[in-house]
Design a protein around this motif. Structure first.
Motif, PDB file in Angstrom:
ATOM      1  N   ARG A 140      28.172  10.806 -59.613  1.00  0.00           N
ATOM      2  CA  ARG A 140      29.437  10.403 -59.007  1.00  0.00           C
ATOM      3  C   ARG A 140      30.597  11.215 -59.570  1.00  0.00           C
ATOM      4  N   THR A 183      35.937  15.469 -54.087  1.00  0.00           N
ATOM      5  CA  THR A 183      36.982  14.830 -53.271  1.00  0.00           C
ATOM      6  C   THR A 183      38.321  15.543 -53.480  1.00  0.00           C
ATOM      7  N   LEU A 223      30.857  14.078 -57.339  1.00  0.00           N
ATOM      8  CA  LEU A 223      31.448  13.684 -56.060  1.00  0.00           C
ATOM      9  C   LEU A 223      32.962  13.580 -56.192  1.00  0.00           C
ATOM     10  N   ARG A 224      33.418  13.025 -57.326  1.00  0.00           N
ATOM     11  CA  ARG A 224      34.862  12.884 -57.528  1.00  0.00           C
ATOM     12  C   ARG A 224      35.527  14.254 -57.587  1.00  0.00           C
ATOM     13  N   ALA A 230      41.955  11.285 -52.389  1.00  0.00           N
ATOM     14  CA  ALA A 230      41.237  11.008 -53.630  1.00  0.00           C
ATOM     15  C   ALA A 230      42.113  10.163 -54.560  1.00  0.00           C
ATOM     16  N   GLU A 275      38.195  18.272 -51.096  1.00  0.00           N
ATOM     17  CA  GLU A 275      38.200  17.784 -49.720  1.00  0.00           C
ATOM     18  C   GLU A 275      39.570  17.256 -49.299  1.00  0.00           C
TER      19      GLU A 275
END
Lengths: 307, 234
Positions: free
Chosen positions: A172, A179, A175-176, A187, A182
């Motif tokens: 995770r 973000t 993933l953070r 976020a 992204e």
């Protein structure tokens, strides 16, 4: 079954690389050592820029920082090369903290330019503080034939960053980081402390360049400001990652292997053509496949980014 | 019971424009509130001030009696305020499931179960492994909506949840919002679709030129002359 095959293939490659110095020529070992260096550098750039999207245009600054820290403690304090190189990694991390804290608040192109400036400042500083760095004359390290142990240290560093990338990308935490690339505003609004996470990624991305900077300083035996802070080196890292596929695990490795091999083959014969071809690759990649080789495969066959 | 959210004399200027001008609102827990007003009346800016994306110039925001103005967005989120955006802001290169997982902390397996439940709740569980950028507009909207629910916030701000959503989907979304209210959550939504606002909200705030023009039950607001004037002119 396929996983097992891949694992066996990887194990075979590791064994072959581990045994290589026993059979290889001195030249061969040094070429491979440089390949490991490029893998470590490309993979590190991928950690900050491929994952968070914050393009570091001065990543070679960490390499230079490591090279100088290592060379200085070897020359002035007589440290052995391995702890000296590890200190290089630590110093690069300190630099990343000092620079990253303010600069990671900058967005997009402003961050890229700040990093570009950092590298120039360090190069000038290395020339200026003659007492410590030897200034423009550079620093000569005592003669030492250690290419084979440095080969292993370099290989372990490259493997280490790749493993780190795998761990990050499958968590995770990773993933953070993504973000931020992204949609940084979303976020933040979804509870992610983006500044802190960018800083973590930046610190992690500085260690390996610091270590390999120290290792290559030891291997080459001589450093000067121009040789350890070249802009071209950052650009090469970037091209390798973009070519292989940013934000993936094996993209930077693939990019480093392909472009380094290409460089070695063409460099020797056509020095000017080499630069022309390098430029052509950048343009082609950016225009035709901005996601790189693995990025294209990933999208086409819906593969996970752990490829 | 004290109000869950209390906004007092909130002011925000952008250059010479006062986007939000001394606005005060008070929300009680377990109710659905609407925020309406013509374009440029300051609705989204008000949202941004509450969630910390924009720094207010003056005024106070209190959530469960604690000051939250001046906090960073991620801190506001961890106090228990979730939001969606007017323009969809899912993370396109993360899968639907990853979009949900990324906002969680703590037990991984539990977060996974919760994500699975929510994906089934809005009937997009078959798309869990698909990159969010490949989903349709409506599916992305649903994904953004359930992403807010992952951490079970007490106050949920929805910025135009109905925009661009087809009727069937919309009714499901509205049922979901009511279900949240029934579980004690507080919802504040910006919406242009008057049918949605009138059918769903218990109290409506009207903004015009950054100022609060009126406040009251939808039936009263609908016939308020100042509101009609703000929307249609004199």
């Amino acid at each position: 079954m396929r996983r097992l095959g891949l694992a066996a293939l990887a194990a075979l490659a590791v064994v072959a690389l581990a045994l290589y110095p026993l059979e290889g020529t001195g030249y061969g070992v040094r070429v491979m050592l440089q390949l490991f260096m490029w893998i470590a550098l490309a993979q590190s750039w991928n950690l900050i820029s491929g994952l968070t999207g914050y393009v570091s245009f001065g990543h070679v600054a960490f390499y230079g920082m490591g090279a100088y820290s290592t060379a200085i403690v070897i020359v002035r304090l007589g440290w052995p090369w391995l702890p000296a190189a590890l200190l290089g990694g630590a110093m690069a991390m300190v630099l990343a903290l000092v620079i990253g804290w303010p600069c990671l608040r900058l967005k997009g192109p402003y961050f890229a330019i700040a990093m570009l400036g950092l590298n120039e400042v360090l190069r000038v500083a290395a020339s200026y503080f003659e007492g410590l760095t030897g200034g423009g004359l550079g620093l000569s390290l005592p003669t030492l034939h250690a290419s084979v142990p440095i080969y292993y240290a370099m290989g372990l560093t490259a493997a280490g960053v790749t493993l780190l990338t795998y761990v990050i990308l499958t968590s995770r935490f990773g993933l953070r980081l993504m973000t931020i690339r992204e949609d940084e505003v979303a976020a933040e609004a979804m509870g992610i402390d983006t500044h802190r996470y960018k800083l973590y990624a930046f610190l992690l991305s500085a260690v390996a360049p610091g270590i390999v900077g120290g290792l290559s300083a030891r291997d080459q035996g001589y450093i000067e400001p121009i040789s350890v802070f070249p802009l071209l080196m950052t650009i090469t890292m970037i091209v390798m990652v973009l070519f292989g596929g940013k934000g993936t695990i094996w993209g930077p490795v693939l990019g480093a292997v392909l472009l380094f091999t290409f460089q070695e083959l063409v460099w020797a014969r056509f020095i000017y053509l080499h630069q022309l071809l390098f430029g052509a690759i950048i343009v082609t990649v950016v225009l035709l496949m901005p996601r790189g080789i693995l990025g294209v495969l990933q999208q086409k066959y819906n593969l996970p980014r752990t490829i | 019971m004290p109000p869950i959210l209390e906004v007092t004399n909130l002011t925000k200027r952008f250059g010479g424009v006062t986007a939000v001008n001394r606005v005060s609102l008070s929300l009680d827990a377990g109710r659905i509130y609407g925020l309406i007003g013509p374009n440029g009346s300051g609705k989204t800016t008000l949202f941004n001030c509450i969630t910390g994306l924009v720094r207010r110039d003056a005024g106070e925001v209190r959530f469960k009696r604690r000051r939250i103005d001046g906090l960073k967005p991620h801190q506001v989120f961890h106090h228990g305020i979730g939001r969606t955006f007017q323009v969809i802001r899912v993370f396109p290169e993360l899968t639907a499931l990853e979009n949900l997982m990324v906002v969680t902390t703590g037990d991984h397996a539990r977060a996974c179960r919760r994500a699975g439940e929510l994906l089934r709740f809005v009937k997009i569980e078959s798309l869990a492994g698909e990159y969010a950028g490949n989903l349709s507009y409506g599916q992305q909207k649903l994904l953004e909506f359930i992403r807010v629910l992952m951490t079970d916030p007490e106050l949920i701000l929805l910025d135009e949840p109905a925009a661009g959503v087809n009727r069937t989907l919309l009714n499901e979304l509205l049922d979901a919002v009511r279900a949240l209210r029934d579980r004690g959550k507080t919802i504040l939504l910006v919406e242009h679709d008057m049918k949605v606002v009138m059918g769903l909200c218990e109290t409506v705030f009207v903004l015009d030129h950054g100022e609060k023009l009126a406040e009251g039950p939808p039936g009263v607001i609908q016939s308020d002359e100042r509101v009609i004037e703000a929307y249609f002119g004199r």
